[in-house]
Design a protein around this motif. Structure first.
Motif, PDB file in Angstrom:
ATOM      1  N   TYR A  62       0.838  -1.338   0.449  1.00  0.00           N
ATOM      2  CA  TYR A  62      -0.293  -0.205  -0.251  1.00  0.00           C
ATOM      3  C   TYR A  62       0.793   1.423  -0.392  1.00  0.00           C
ATOM      4  O   TYR A  62       0.475   2.856  -0.539  1.00  0.00           O
ATOM      5  CB  TYR A  62      -0.530  -0.346   1.002  1.00  0.00           C
ATOM      6  N   VAL A  63       2.186   1.079   0.646  1.00  0.00           N
ATOM      7  CA  VAL A  63       2.993   2.116   0.692  1.00  0.00           C
ATOM      8  C   VAL A  63       4.147   2.140  -0.124  1.00  0.00           C
ATOM      9  O   VAL A  63       4.828   3.310  -0.305  1.00  0.00           O
ATOM     10  CB  VAL A  63       3.334   2.622   2.222  1.00  0.00           C
ATOM     11  N   VAL A  64       4.148   1.378  -0.483  1.00  0.00           N
ATOM     12  CA  VAL A  64       5.780   1.046  -1.582  1.00  0.00           C
ATOM     13  C   VAL A  64       5.726   2.204  -2.853  1.00  0.00           C
ATOM     14  O   VAL A  64       4.816   2.616  -3.418  1.00  0.00           O
ATOM     15  CB  VAL A  64       6.204  -0.186  -2.273  1.00  0.00           C
ATOM     16  N   ASP A  65       7.101   2.337  -3.300  1.00  0.00           N
ATOM     17  CA  ASP A  65       6.602   3.290  -4.815  1.00  0.00           C
ATOM     18  C   ASP A  65       6.377   2.526  -5.487  1.00  0.00           C
ATOM     19  O   ASP A  65       6.601   1.542  -6.015  1.00  0.00           O
ATOM     20  CB  ASP A  65       8.457   3.897  -4.757  1.00  0.00           C
ATOM     21  N   ARG A  66       5.642   2.837  -6.645  1.00  0.00           N
ATOM     22  CA  ARG A  66       5.423   2.530  -7.693  1.00  0.00           C
ATOM     23  C   ARG A  66       6.671   1.975  -8.575  1.00  0.00           C
ATOM     24  O   ARG A  66       7.142   2.965  -8.644  1.00  0.00           O
ATOM     25  CB  ARG A  66       4.307   3.491  -8.529  1.00  0.00           C
TER      26      ARG A  66
END
Length: 148
Positions: A62-66
């Motif tokens: 949910y919070v990682v870099d794309r």
């Protein structure tokens, strides 16, 4: 853009935004993230499947870099074929160095012109030529003659 903030800080901002009544501005002051980045973190987490009402658990995805497209970094290690080629070259250089170390001593025959000239006129057999070892420093050293 949220890529400059660690995952823990992003998860903290997401938690504060979804489970407290703080504004994005207040969350930004607590976490050190700008108001617009807090908004983008919450928006992208919800787009990736985060729903605080049904499942309040926050997972990394949910919070990682794309993922980003583009040219790979120059810091990538060389391909394995290149490493094998380098190892083969190093082995070959070591073998060549070993060959040169063993071929430093040069053996040259001593030519005794005076003795040979005298023996040609006489019926005696000529004196055998003795090999001479020449060291890398250039000074000749006579080899020991075998005992007869």
């Amino acid at each position: 853009m949220t890529r400059y903030h660690p995952l823990t800080v992003r998860a903290q901002a997401l938690t504060l935004a979804c489970f407290t009544h703080l504004s994005y501005e207040e969350i930004g002051r607590i976490t050190g993230i700008s108001k617009s980045n807090v908004y983008n973190i919450v928006k992208s987490a919800k787009a990736r499947g985060f729903d605080p009402v049904t499942n309040p658990r926050i997972i990394d995805e949910y919070v990682v870099d794309r993922p980003r497209s583009g040219r790979p970094r120059k810091h990538a290690p060389p391909p394995p074929q290149h490493q094998q080629h380098q190892q083969q070259q190093q082995q070959q250089q070591q073998q060549n160095a070993n060959k040169q170390a063993t071929s430093d001593v040069v053996v040259e025959p001593i030519i005794e012109e005076n003795n040979n000239a005298e023996h040609e006129n006489s019926s005696e057999q000529p004196v055998e030529e003795h090999p001479v070892e020449q060291h890398p420093d250039g000074q000749p050293v006579e080899a020991a003659t075998p005992a007869s």
